[in-house]
Design a protein around this motif. Structure first.
Motif, PDB file in Angstrom:
ATOM      1  N   SER A  13       5.490  -1.687  -8.454  1.00  0.00           N
ATOM      2  CA  SER A  13       6.181  -2.333  -7.340  1.00  0.00           C
ATOM      3  C   SER A  13       6.195  -1.487  -6.065  1.00  0.00           C
ATOM      4  O   SER A  13       6.682  -1.933  -5.037  1.00  0.00           O
ATOM      5  N   PRO A  15       5.055  -0.039  -2.541  1.00  0.00           N
ATOM      6  CA  PRO A  15       4.277  -0.714  -1.498  1.00  0.00           C
ATOM      7  C   PRO A  15       2.787  -0.359  -1.596  1.00  0.00           C
ATOM      8  O   PRO A  15       2.429   0.777  -1.904  1.00  0.00           O
ATOM      9  N   MET A  18      -1.797  -0.357   3.257  1.00  0.00           N
ATOM     10  CA  MET A  18      -2.140  -1.401   4.219  1.00  0.00           C
ATOM     11  C   MET A  18      -3.177  -0.782   5.141  1.00  0.00           C
ATOM     12  O   MET A  18      -2.916   0.267   5.730  1.00  0.00           O
ATOM     13  N   VAL A  19      -4.323  -1.352   5.223  1.00  0.00           N
ATOM     14  CA  VAL A  19      -5.445  -0.655   5.861  1.00  0.00           C
ATOM     15  C   VAL A  19      -6.031  -1.458   7.011  1.00  0.00           C
ATOM     16  O   VAL A  19      -5.804  -2.659   7.122  1.00  0.00           O
TER      17      VAL A  19
ATOM     18  N   MET B 127       8.188  -4.928   1.622  1.00  0.00           N
ATOM     19  CA  MET B 127       6.881  -4.387   1.268  1.00  0.00           C
ATOM     20  C   MET B 127       6.732  -4.148  -0.227  1.00  0.00           C
ATOM     21  O   MET B 127       5.639  -3.939  -0.723  1.00  0.00           O
ATOM     22  N   VAL B 128       7.843  -4.149  -0.926  1.00  0.00           N
ATOM     23  CA  VAL B 128       7.785  -3.868  -2.357  1.00  0.00           C
ATOM     24  C   VAL B 128       7.154  -5.057  -3.068  1.00  0.00           C
ATOM     25  O   VAL B 128       7.459  -6.211  -2.778  1.00  0.00           O
ATOM     26  N   ASN B 129       6.267  -4.751  -3.983  1.00  0.00           N
ATOM     27  CA  ASN B 129       5.572  -5.824  -4.700  1.00  0.00           C
ATOM     28  C   ASN B 129       6.468  -6.444  -5.765  1.00  0.00           C
ATOM     29  O   ASN B 129       7.177  -5.744  -6.468  1.00  0.00           O
ATOM     30  N   PRO B 140      -1.784  -6.014  -9.946  1.00  0.00           N
ATOM     31  CA  PRO B 140      -2.355  -4.768  -9.451  1.00  0.00           C
ATOM     32  C   PRO B 140      -2.102  -4.639  -7.952  1.00  0.00           C
ATOM     33  O   PRO B 140      -2.061  -5.653  -7.254  1.00  0.00           O
ATOM     34  N   ILE B 141      -1.887  -3.433  -7.456  1.00  0.00           N
ATOM     35  CA  ILE B 141      -1.703  -3.311  -6.019  1.00  0.00           C
ATOM     36  C   ILE B 141      -3.067  -3.482  -5.350  1.00  0.00           C
ATOM     37  O   ILE B 141      -4.098  -3.101  -5.878  1.00  0.00           O
ATOM     38  N   THR B 142      -3.034  -4.137  -4.243  1.00  0.00           N
ATOM     39  CA  THR B 142      -4.282  -4.484  -3.562  1.00  0.00           C
ATOM     40  C   THR B 142      -4.206  -4.077  -2.106  1.00  0.00           C
ATOM     41  O   THR B 142      -3.129  -3.850  -1.575  1.00  0.00           O
ATOM     42  N   PHE B 143      -5.338  -3.995  -1.467  1.00  0.00           N
ATOM     43  CA  PHE B 143      -5.353  -3.699  -0.043  1.00  0.00           C
ATOM     44  C   PHE B 143      -4.863  -4.893   0.749  1.00  0.00           C
ATOM     45  O   PHE B 143      -5.161  -6.044   0.434  1.00  0.00           O
ATOM     46  N   GLN B 144      -4.085  -4.599   1.769  1.00  0.00           N
ATOM     47  CA  GLN B 144      -3.631  -5.655   2.677  1.00  0.00           C
ATOM     48  C   GLN B 144      -4.076  -5.279   4.076  1.00  0.00           C
ATOM     49  O   GLN B 144      -3.958  -4.135   4.468  1.00  0.00           O
ATOM     50  N   GLN B 145      -4.538  -6.228   4.808  1.00  0.00           N
ATOM     51  CA  GLN B 145      -5.003  -5.968   6.165  1.00  0.00           C
ATOM     52  C   GLN B 145      -3.809  -5.709   7.085  1.00  0.00           C
ATOM     53  O   GLN B 145      -2.892  -6.515   7.157  1.00  0.00           O
ATOM     54  N   ALA B 146      -3.816  -4.564   7.773  1.00  0.00           N
ATOM     55  CA  ALA B 146      -2.747  -4.279   8.731  1.00  0.00           C
ATOM     56  C   ALA B 146      -2.974  -5.109   9.988  1.00  0.00           C
ATOM     57  O   ALA B 146      -4.045  -5.072  10.579  1.00  0.00           O
ATOM     58  N   LEU B 151       1.991  -1.430  11.651  1.00  0.00           N
ATOM     59  CA  LEU B 151       1.834  -1.689  10.218  1.00  0.00           C
ATOM     60  C   LEU B 151       0.728  -0.828   9.622  1.00  0.00           C
ATOM     61  O   LEU B 151       0.825  -0.378   8.480  1.00  0.00           O
ATOM     62  N   GLY B 155       1.464   1.573   6.834  1.00  0.00           N
ATOM     63  CA  GLY B 155       0.708   1.257   5.619  1.00  0.00           C
ATOM     64  C   GLY B 155       0.044   2.456   5.000  1.00  0.00           C
ATOM     65  O   GLY B 155      -0.310   2.450   3.820  1.00  0.00           O
ATOM     66  N   HIS B 156      -0.125   3.515   5.793  1.00  0.00           N
ATOM     67  CA  HIS B 156      -0.738   4.725   5.271  1.00  0.00           C
ATOM     68  C   HIS B 156       0.278   5.589   4.529  1.00  0.00           C
ATOM     69  O   HIS B 156      -0.090   6.414   3.711  1.00  0.00           O
ATOM     70  N   MET B 158       3.546   4.232   3.310  1.00  0.00           N
ATOM     71  CA  MET B 158       4.440   3.499   2.412  1.00  0.00           C
ATOM     72  C   MET B 158       4.081   3.660   0.937  1.00  0.00           C
ATOM     73  O   MET B 158       4.984   3.679   0.095  1.00  0.00           O
ATOM     74  N   PRO B 159       2.789   3.777   0.595  1.00  0.00           N
ATOM     75  CA  PRO B 159       2.487   3.968  -0.835  1.00  0.00           C
ATOM     76  C   PRO B 159       3.103   5.244  -1.412  1.00  0.00           C
ATOM     77  O   PRO B 159       3.206   5.388  -2.623  1.00  0.00           O
TER      78      PRO B 159
END
Lengths: 149, 415
Positions: A13, A15, A18-19, B127-129, B140-146, B151, B155-156, B158-159
């Motif tokens: 869970s 985050p 985000m790229v 942002m939490v999955n 599965p965690i996946t890439f999200q477009q900023a 963001l 986004g860099h 937050m993981p």
């Protein structure tokens, strides 16, 4: 660099990365368990996260340079407030100064990350660390760090 | 006569714990504060021709102007600084507008109903999955477009769990402790000083709650070294400040038996490569990592104003976290770099007997968290002699906005 590549420290869970076009190559290298930094091929200035332009010479050509995965602890905080309500508390957010020796990189570069498998008493700024990989999926691995014993 | 910008009126709604205001909308609260502020100035809504705010405001000037029936909006402006960094910059923009003749009366406002929207301290929850480890098949965690630069930057990090201000500003302060031996007790003394001021302030959310150093030191850890009482509150409420020309300000002040309060100088900005400060940027220059990042800006402020730190009689320092107050005191030259702890130990920030009475209404730690615009209100009041903690013959007040991110500051002077 983990002996056990399935080792997990954080829940699913957390985050997700985000790229954009400029930060994607770093995460793609992470998926291969390669710790890299974006190096300007004109002046060797090194930056993280990836950017479309070198902030020193304004060059726009880069290489993702693989680093040796070693570094030192620059600063840290122990987070006691739940984030996902599933992670172990406290967890440690840290800044690591990455070792760029043996590369053409002109400057050391720092990365925000986590220290895992450590107790609060072990934290000391300047201590050597090395990368370990937490694999979430075929496409996403996240670099964390351990103190070098 | 001069168009030099002055503050002529201030006003606020009731301040409450976050989520307590449920029967009024955020923009209705903004109206309340704006009307109180212009009334305080001796003006009416019909005199307003400009509105200014700062980052992340949901209450756009065009709608506020339309709802209030402002006769003609000649200036509507929002600062591009993150969160609380832009409060003083919004005042600065209002000042530029009146000084250049784009508008005559500009109101700077902030309204927050965090219960109706999202608590700033809990942005993470978006942002939490979902699913998590409890789910049978965790996604599965996946890439999200900023979609924005902010963001992308967040986004860099937050993981790694970097979501809250407490963690973001704990990182540079931990380094300050390492370099200079600053302690959690120094932080506690800041929180206690501001709470004492709030205990005298009828508007303060913490009016009736006393705080001792022992209570501070026993409070739960949020992001080490920041404990609960090192972190600002989250509140509902609204406040507003009226800015106009010297010509008008002189008449308005006379009618209210106040000294005109001039906005002597304003600054905003960020050091090279700073981006969103320690929130997203691990590569802030080593020389400024363990600071508020506002030293360059502070030097410009003193240069522009012709004033020095020693000239400041009372200060309103942005206090999202106690550690950021300590580092700003160093940035603005009230003490040397690394000596913030000793400065705090001297009791400097106390209204009673302090050399630099600071956050005389309680600040974000104990009055209300209005992204620091309430600090500007208190700045004007402290020079009008209308503060709950009045400083005798105070003539010069420094007001700062959030440090550790791109920031802004103003110097006010009673003339």
């Amino acid at each position: 660099m983990n002996a056990d590549s399935n080792q997990r420290w954080f829940p699913n869970s957390m985050p997700a990365p985000m790229v954009d076009h400029h930060t994607l190559p770093w995460w793609e290298a992470c998926a291969q368990h390669k710790l890299t930094a974006q190096r300007c091929t004109n002046c060797n200035h090194t930056q993280l996260p990836g950017s479309p332009i070198c902030s020193e010479c304004r060059g726009t050509d880069f290489e993702m340079t693989e680093l040796n995965g070693k570094g030192t602890l620059y600063t840290y905080t122990a987070v006691h407030q739940p984030l996902t309500y599933e992670e172990k508390l406290p967890f440690f957010i840290v800044v690591i100064e990455l070792d760029v020796s043996g590369t053409p990189c002109k400057n050391p570069v720092r990365l925000m990350s986590n220290i895992v498998d450590a107790e609060e008493e072990e934290f000391e700024i300047g201590k050597p660390v090395e990368v370990v990989w937490e694999t979430f999926s075929e496409f996403v691995s996240v670099p964390r760090f351990k103190f070098v014993k | 006569m001069s168009r030099k910008a002055h503050i002529v009126g201030v006003g606020e709604s009731q301040y409450t714990k976050w989520g307590k205001i449920v029967d009024e909308t955020e923009h209705a609260l903004a109206h309340k504060a704006i009307i109180k502020a212009v009334t305080d100035a001796g003006l009416t809504v019909d005199d307003i021709d400009g509105l200014a705010s700062f980052a992340e405001d949901r209450n756009e000037a065009i709608f506020i102007a339309a709802e209030l029936g402002i006769p003609e909006l000649r200036f509507g402006n929002m600062v591009w600084m993150p969160g609380g960094g832009g409060g003083c910059a919004a005042v600065s923009n209002a000042a530029m507008a009146v000084e250049t003749g784009q508008a005559e009366v500009v109101v700077v406002y902030r309204s927050l109903c965090q219960g109706q929207f999202m608590r700033f301290g809990h942005a993470a929850e978006l942002m939490v999955n979902e699913g998590g480890d409890e789910a049978a098949e965790p996604p599965p965690i996946t890439f999200q477009q900023a979609t924005t630069l902010m963001l992308g930057a967040m986004g860099h990090v937050m993981p790694f769990g970097m979501i809250t201000g407490a963690a973001a500003f704990a990182l540079p302060f931990r380094r300050h402790m390492h370099k200079y031996g600053t302690t959690g007790e120094h932080l506690g003394k800041i929180a206690v000083a501001f709470r004492k001021h709030a205990n005298r302030n009828e508007r303060a959310v913490m009016k009736d709650k006393e705080l001792t150093l022992e209570q501070h030191q026993a409070s739960r850890m949020i992001a080490d070294p920041f404990r609960l009482f090192d972190c600002c509150m989250e509140n509902d409420g609204a406040c507003a400040v009226v800015v106009t020309t010297e010509e008008r300000a002189k008449d308005l002040a006379k009618a209210k038996d106040r000294r005109p309060v001039e906005i002597v100088a304003t600054v905003q900005g960020a050091p090279k490569g700073y981006s969103f400060g320690s929130f997203t940027n691990a590569n802030i220059d080593d020389d400024i990592y363990a600071t508020g990042g506002t030293e360059q800006m502070a030097n410009r402020l003193w240069e522009k104003s012709g004033l020095k730190p020693e000239d400041v009689d009372v200060a309103q320092i942005y206090d999202h976290f106690t550690g950021s107050v300590l580092m700003q005191l160093e940035d603005f030259g009230f003490c040397k770099r690394g000596e913030g702890g000793d400065f705090i130990d001297s009791g400097a920030l106390d209204w009673e007997g302090g050399s630099l009475p600071t956050n005389t209404s309680g600040g974000s730690l104990s009055e209300a968290y209005m992204h620091g615009l309430n600090h500007v209100l208190e700045g004007a009041r402290s020079l009008w002699g209308e503060s709950c903690c009045p400083v005798d013959n105070a003539e010069v007040c420094l007001v700062t906005s959030a440090a550790g991110v791109p920031s802004s500051a103003i110097v006010l002077q009673a003339k």
